[in-house]
Write a protein that holds these residues in place. Sequence first.
Motif, PDB file in Angstrom:
ATOM      1  N   LEU A  79      -6.967  -3.094  51.169  1.00 26.29           N
ATOM      2  CA  LEU A  79      -5.630  -3.699  51.170  1.00 26.29           C
ATOM      3  C   LEU A  79      -5.089  -3.673  49.748  1.00 26.29           C
ATOM      4  O   LEU A  79      -5.091  -4.682  49.036  1.00 26.29           O
ATOM      5  N   VAL A 122      -4.404  -2.438  40.985  1.00 26.78           N
ATOM      6  CA  VAL A 122      -5.175  -3.450  41.710  1.00 26.78           C
ATOM      7  C   VAL A 122      -5.254  -4.772  40.949  1.00 26.78           C
ATOM      8  O   VAL A 122      -5.015  -5.849  41.513  1.00 26.78           O
ATOM      9  N   THR A 146      -3.304  -8.204  41.988  1.00 25.91           N
ATOM     10  CA  THR A 146      -4.089  -9.409  42.246  1.00 25.91           C
ATOM     11  C   THR A 146      -3.538 -10.580  41.440  1.00 25.91           C
ATOM     12  O   THR A 146      -3.359 -11.691  41.967  1.00 25.91           O
ATOM     13  N   GLU A 191     -14.351 -11.947  42.264  1.00 26.20           N
ATOM     14  CA  GLU A 191     -13.550 -13.114  42.596  1.00 26.20           C
ATOM     15  C   GLU A 191     -14.259 -14.016  43.625  1.00 26.20           C
ATOM     16  O   GLU A 191     -14.906 -13.490  44.529  1.00 26.20           O
ATOM     17  N   GLY A 248     -19.465 -11.197  49.139  1.00 30.35           N
ATOM     18  CA  GLY A 248     -18.089 -10.795  49.431  1.00 30.35           C
ATOM     19  C   GLY A 248     -17.889 -10.411  50.888  1.00 30.35           C
ATOM     20  O   GLY A 248     -16.862 -10.711  51.476  1.00 30.35           O
ATOM     21  N   GLY A 249     -18.886  -9.725  51.465  1.00 23.88           N
ATOM     22  CA  GLY A 249     -18.732  -9.239  52.837  1.00 23.88           C
ATOM     23  C   GLY A 249     -19.664  -9.917  53.839  1.00 23.88           C
ATOM     24  O   GLY A 249     -19.763  -9.492  54.982  1.00 23.88           O
ATOM     25  N   THR A 289     -18.810 -12.681  43.621  1.00 21.27           N
ATOM     26  CA  THR A 289     -18.930 -11.610  44.608  1.00 21.27           C
ATOM     27  C   THR A 289     -19.004 -10.224  43.968  1.00 21.27           C
ATOM     28  O   THR A 289     -18.834 -10.070  42.754  1.00 21.27           O
ATOM     29  N   LEU A 330     -17.085  -7.320  45.368  1.00 24.43           N
ATOM     30  CA  LEU A 330     -16.150  -6.707  46.305  1.00 24.43           C
ATOM     31  C   LEU A 330     -16.585  -6.964  47.751  1.00 24.43           C
ATOM     32  O   LEU A 330     -16.664  -8.113  48.159  1.00 24.43           O
ATOM     33  N   ASP A 331     -16.878  -5.898  48.498  1.00 23.89           N
ATOM     34  CA  ASP A 331     -17.192  -6.045  49.928  1.00 23.89           C
ATOM     35  C   ASP A 331     -18.687  -5.973  50.223  1.00 23.89           C
ATOM     36  O   ASP A 331     -19.079  -5.804  51.386  1.00 23.89           O
ATOM     37  N   THR A 337     -13.472  -9.260  53.854  1.00 22.42           N
ATOM     38  CA  THR A 337     -12.432  -8.755  52.952  1.00 22.42           C
ATOM     39  C   THR A 337     -12.594  -9.328  51.552  1.00 22.42           C
ATOM     40  O   THR A 337     -12.656 -10.541  51.395  1.00 22.42           O
ATOM     41  N   PRO A 338     -12.654  -8.485  50.518  1.00 21.74           N
ATOM     42  CA  PRO A 338     -12.717  -9.014  49.149  1.00 21.74           C
ATOM     43  C   PRO A 338     -11.513  -9.916  48.839  1.00 21.74           C
ATOM     44  O   PRO A 338     -10.392  -9.628  49.255  1.00 21.74           O
ATOM     45  N   LEU A 339     -11.778 -10.974  48.077  1.00 25.06           N
ATOM     46  CA  LEU A 339     -10.723 -11.932  47.740  1.00 25.06           C
ATOM     47  C   LEU A 339      -9.584 -11.277  46.961  1.00 25.06           C
ATOM     48  O   LEU A 339      -8.420 -11.642  47.112  1.00 25.06           O
ATOM     49  N   MET A 340      -9.906 -10.286  46.123  1.00 26.31           N
ATOM     50  CA  MET A 340      -8.857  -9.557  45.388  1.00 26.31           C
ATOM     51  C   MET A 340      -7.798  -9.038  46.346  1.00 26.31           C
ATOM     52  O   MET A 340      -6.606  -9.129  46.080  1.00 26.31           O
TER      53      MET A 340
END
Lengths: 330, 330
Positions: free
Chosen positions: A4, A11, A15, A57, A260-261, A295, A297-298, B262-265
């Motif tokens: 997304l 990015v 953010t 994040e 994160g995921g 985290t 990322l994913d 989903t990553p928070l970013m």
Amino acid sequence: MKKLINDVGSVVADTLRGVAAAHPSLRVDVENRIIFRRDAPRPGKVGLVSGGGSGHEPLHGGYVGYGMLDAACPGEIFTSPVPDQIATATTGVDGGAGVLHIVKNYTGDVLNFEMAAELSGDEGVEVARVLVDDDVAVRDSLYTAGRRGTGATLFVEKIAGALAESGAPLAEVARVGREVNDRSRSFGVALTPCTTPAAGTPTFELGDAEIELGIGIHGEPGRTRAAHREAREIVRLAMDAIDDDLPLSGETLVMVNGMGGTPLMELYIVFAEVAAYLEEKGATAVRSLVGDYVTSLDMQGFSVTTCALTGELTRLWDAPVETPALRWGR
Amino acid sequence: MKKLINDVGSVVADTLRGVAAAHPSLRVDVENRIIFRRDAPRPGKVGLVSGGGSGHEPLHGGYVGYGMLDAACPGEIFTSPVPDQIATATTGVDGGAGVLHIVKNYTGDVLNFEMAAELSGDEGVEVARVLVDDDVAVRDSLYTAGRRGTGATLFVEKIAGALAESGAPLAEVARVGREVNDRSRSFGVALTPCTTPAAGTPTFELGDAEIELGIGIHGEPGRTRAAHREAREIVRLAMDAIDDDLPLSGETLVMVNGMGGTPLMELYIVFAEVAAYLEEKGATAVRSLVGDYVTSLDMQGFSVTTCALTGELTRLWDAPVETPALRWGR
């Protein structure tokens, strides 16, 4: 790769625009990439600045606010913030009592915070540093000399932030931050790699029945690869690594952190096993966090961070905090 | 499939053990699968009970506590809780002022809460119900007659919970809950399917360059499948669907919710676009949440929920709340 995002190049800026829109208690300098507490600098209060690569994040921007950080400096994804950026944040939060840098032990972060401290010193700002190196998994790694800094960063930010809020001087705030780091240990496990927007492909390969033990927060290699197994066995491997390094005992602050995921259900299943392990060792999880706090990322997986509490540390942990990702008491 | 679980059959029980260990402010009845506020029942206070399939954490157990729910009933993953379970929760939180059931509009949930209300009525407990059906994506679906209930559930729980905490009678608490639902709309988008522990395979297939618009929270089909595109375009599709149904204007409560993976970013990038869209329409996001609040296990994607605020709703939103997943003011 499906993400997304609007553009791989925007990015971090996009953010930050979202953070600014969502949190009126923050002041976001999108151009210089700094998330400030809106009321910074506070005269007479020690300022706290942290930062590091984006992709972790809510670390660090989610911990800016009353009782915690005064500013956070996000770099590009998994890339250190730059010295000018950190120096601008440092001078921007100095209320005359000096500024504490909270730095995760990665070579790039350490160097850039050092240069920023020099630049800020030239501007007349007194800077102290706490280096966070809580990860017991590996001694040196792709990005680090010595241990990596991971989950304990959040503990240091919260507890040092509470002491700074009470008006303590810089040396005291740095002292308590170092004490938190000394009493904290972490270990992480990955079930899947993560995918950065720039690369578009997973940071490493992991088989359908494999896990990576001792993973870092950038998808860098861990201690060893192993067969996937029951949560309670995975937790035992992680907790043994922590307990071998600093025997667990007494009142303990525990974080079970998602990478994160990971579904929240699974983090609670892990927490149940962590609490049982602690009990076996005669330790007790008297304070805890379960969720996504630091985290990659994913990535799917988790990390556990423990901190052996003292009366002072518990009191500072319980003190009011008001940030996007950690809030209680106000 | 790699999951942090001990056994497919014990996922819900193991999660509840973790919730119990992590949150001393809750009382968890693992056998009956009920998460209670520790001080329930509170004499004279309307009790609030919600529940639904597991896999949507922190919904609902993460919203049990001061100023929100008195009890939550998790079912098996993506499966309704059973009538006896809900009835036990209902009688268990009745402090003499009656109990409000907050029910997402899924056929199983609706039937089982109805039966529980009858059983509780036989025990002399007055029960009212708020049916949540905020999802504009589809009229009927695999699991629903009428619209599905999604993100607004959390808004109803928070706002009705605050009114109940202030000592309002059951009819008033139900009235404000219905008003929140009437003023709320949601739309969800999936980038990936989710995988339940029992099935072990994704709930549906989605191509590398495809997204599912109007996704539900169980991996059931959405409104349409489309090509993946920039975040701002995806957000426009979602917001147009909401705005077509209930034109956006004025002070708005907005949640950008992650589906679990989903990553928070990315959620902040989405929020920036949502805020810009609202501004275009003359509306303002005066209160917001960005994060994982109503999830679908490890699904990647997001949902947006809006609620057109009134002075009363804003005041109740801002009232103190102390639960595992939502906390402010204490």
